[in-house]
Write a protein that holds these residues in place. Structure first.
Motif, PDB file in Angstrom:
ATOM      1  N   HIS A  35     -12.193   1.935   5.666  1.00 52.90           N
ATOM      2  CA  HIS A  35     -11.204   1.019   5.104  1.00 52.90           C
ATOM      3  C   HIS A  35     -11.560   0.665   3.658  1.00 52.90           C
ATOM      4  N   ARG A  36     -12.848   0.484   3.413  1.00 53.40           N
ATOM      5  CA  ARG A  36     -13.294   0.191   2.060  1.00 53.40           C
ATOM      6  C   ARG A  36     -13.056   1.376   1.141  1.00 53.40           C
ATOM      7  N   VAL A  37     -13.254   2.591   1.643  1.00 52.94           N
ATOM      8  CA  VAL A  37     -13.010   3.793   0.839  1.00 52.94           C
ATOM      9  C   VAL A  37     -11.536   3.914   0.495  1.00 52.94           C
ATOM     10  N   GLU A  38     -10.680   3.568   1.443  1.00 53.96           N
ATOM     11  CA  GLU A  38      -9.244   3.630   1.171  1.00 53.96           C
ATOM     12  C   GLU A  38      -8.856   2.687   0.033  1.00 53.96           C
ATOM     13  N   TRP A  39      -9.445   1.507   0.026  1.00 54.57           N
ATOM     14  CA  TRP A  39      -9.150   0.572  -1.063  1.00 54.57           C
ATOM     15  C   TRP A  39      -9.678   1.108  -2.393  1.00 54.57           C
ATOM     16  N   TYR A  40     -10.818   1.766  -2.359  1.00 52.23           N
ATOM     17  CA  TYR A  40     -11.341   2.369  -3.591  1.00 52.23           C
ATOM     18  C   TYR A  40     -10.373   3.439  -4.127  1.00 52.23           C
ATOM     19  N   ILE A  41      -9.825   4.238  -3.205  1.00 53.46           N
ATOM     20  CA  ILE A  41      -8.887   5.286  -3.614  1.00 53.46           C
ATOM     21  C   ILE A  41      -7.630   4.683  -4.224  1.00 53.46           C
ATOM     22  N   VAL A  42      -7.109   3.629  -3.550  1.00 53.77           N
ATOM     23  CA  VAL A  42      -5.924   2.952  -4.084  1.00 53.77           C
ATOM     24  C   VAL A  42      -6.208   2.376  -5.471  1.00 53.77           C
ATOM     25  N   LEU A  43      -7.392   1.783  -5.644  1.00 51.95           N
ATOM     26  CA  LEU A  43      -7.752   1.210  -6.944  1.00 51.95           C
ATOM     27  C   LEU A  43      -7.841   2.287  -8.024  1.00 51.95           C
ATOM     28  N   LEU A  44      -8.417   3.433  -7.667  1.00 53.91           N
ATOM     29  CA  LEU A  44      -8.500   4.524  -8.643  1.00 53.91           C
ATOM     30  C   LEU A  44      -7.120   5.043  -9.038  1.00 53.91           C
ATOM     31  N   ILE A  45      -6.201   5.119  -8.055  1.00 56.97           N
ATOM     32  CA  ILE A  45      -4.839   5.567  -8.355  1.00 56.97           C
ATOM     33  C   ILE A  45      -4.152   4.586  -9.303  1.00 56.97           C
ATOM     34  N   LEU A  46      -4.331   3.287  -9.048  1.00 54.01           N
ATOM     35  CA  LEU A  46      -3.730   2.284  -9.918  1.00 54.01           C
ATOM     36  C   LEU A  46      -4.286   2.370 -11.333  1.00 54.01           C
ATOM     37  N   ILE A  47      -5.602   2.578 -11.428  1.00 54.91           N
ATOM     38  CA  ILE A  47      -6.213   2.699 -12.762  1.00 54.91           C
ATOM     39  C   ILE A  47      -5.663   3.919 -13.490  1.00 54.91           C
ATOM     40  N   GLU A  48      -5.502   5.022 -12.747  1.00 51.99           N
ATOM     41  CA  GLU A  48      -4.975   6.235 -13.357  1.00 51.99           C
ATOM     42  C   GLU A  48      -3.540   6.025 -13.831  1.00 51.99           C
ATOM     43  N   LEU A  49      -2.712   5.308 -13.044  1.00 47.53           N
ATOM     44  CA  LEU A  49      -1.337   5.031 -13.448  1.00 47.53           C
ATOM     45  C   LEU A  49      -1.294   4.143 -14.685  1.00 47.53           C
ATOM     46  N   VAL A  50      -2.174   3.146 -14.715  1.00 48.66           N
ATOM     47  CA  VAL A  50      -2.210   2.254 -15.883  1.00 48.66           C
ATOM     48  C   VAL A  50      -2.605   3.018 -17.133  1.00 48.66           C
ATOM     49  N   VAL A  51      -3.604   3.887 -17.008  1.00 50.92           N
ATOM     50  CA  VAL A  51      -4.038   4.678 -18.170  1.00 50.92           C
ATOM     51  C   VAL A  51      -2.925   5.609 -18.635  1.00 50.92           C
TER      52      VAL A  51
END
Length: 296
Positions: free
Chosen positions: A272-288
């Motif tokens: 579950h923690r890994v899934e949140w990390y993946i979601v966070l990375l996707i959001l960072i990539e979209l923001v960039v």
């Protein structure tokens, strides 16, 4: 002229020959009485757990007088049995005998034992009595090798069960706050390493009982001495070896299921923690990416 008188001596009888070969038959062999290892009529027997395992194959420096279990002579005149699951059974020990034997086995031991699980009983020798437990004592007809080996088996298994029962109680005490913590808020407040230590302790308890102690197995000495079956059955019943082993097996099964639940819970939390990390990375990539389009 003197006449020879007939001889009055009777002819010497000849032993019957062996299948017509002319050789006398040997006398029928009488059963030899058992060799006594202890010449006392009353002595103490005790069993204790000194380690989690003893490597018997490397104990060549200790004189062996019997096998299955391995028996050795003590300096004070008594005898001792050595078991690979870390148990010692001592008969008619004198001061210093226990320390001498443990010191001799120190290089062959692994793990930590438990001095609080010692089993002690007084043994009385009575050649005419029914063998078995009698109140706080055990009566046997002679202190021969086979009977002492059988008594060592019963005492050592009882000590091993006490050892495992104490460990199981400790494991349950460790599980209770974890279960309460999970029931309160659905999360563990302890580290994953502590959970894994609890799981490992549970799995080791089950392995020690089933893989080493062999509590439910029939002692090897009974295969060649079926006349001792009654003695062992009475010893087994008095120490409740089978009943305690079955009850402990149920406890260990509960611990095993609990360990699996804890592992799955830790795995779920990690995934579950890994899934949140993946979601966070996707959001960072979209923001960039959006930043690059707007201000690039």
């Amino acid at each position: 002229m003197n006449r020879l008188l007939p001889s009055t001596r009777k002819p010497r009888s000849r032993a019957p020959d062996n299948k017509g070969t002319g050789e006398p038959m040997a006398k029928s062999a009488r059963p030899r009485p058992p060799k006594l290892l202890i010449a006392l009529d009353h002595f103490q027997a005790s069993a204790l757990i000194i380690a989690e395992r003893i490597d018997i194959r490397t104990t060549g420096h200790i004189p062996i007088i019997g096998q299955s279990p391995w028996m050795t002579r003590l300096p004070g005149g008594g005898v001792a049995a050595i078991f690979r699951y870390g148990a010692l059974a001592l008969f008619a020990e004198e001061p210093g005998d226990r320390a001498w034997l443990i010191s001799g086995l120190s290089d062959n031991m692994s793990g930590v034992g438990d001095a609080l699980t010692e089993e002690t009983v007084w043994v009385t020798i009575d050649g005419q009595a029914d063998e078995g437990p009698y109140g706080s004592k055990v009566r046997i007809r002679s202190a021969d090798l086979e009977r002492l080996q059988l008594l060592a088996e019963a005492l050592s298994k009882a000590a091993m069960l006490s050892f495992q029962e104490r460990r199981a109680a400790s494991d349950f005490d460790r599980i209770e706050p974890l279960a309460q913590d999970l029931a309160d808020d659905g999360k563990f407040s302890v580290k994953s390493s502590e959970l894994l230590k609890a799981v490992g302790s549970m799995l080791l308890s089950e392995h020690r009982l089933t893989g080493r102690a062999e509590v439910m197995d029939r002692p090897d000495v009974l295969w060649d001495n079926p006349h001792l079956n009654g003695l062992y059955a009475r010893l087994e019943g008095d120490y409740e070896l089978r009943e305690r082993a079955v009850a402990l097996d149920r406890k260990l099964a509960t611990l095993s299921r609990t360990a699996e639940t804890l592992v799955e819970t830790v795995r779920y939390q990690s995934s579950h923690r890994v899934e949140w990390y993946i979601v966070l990375l996707i959001l960072i990539e979209l923001v960039v990416a959006m930043w690059g389009k707007l201000f690039g």
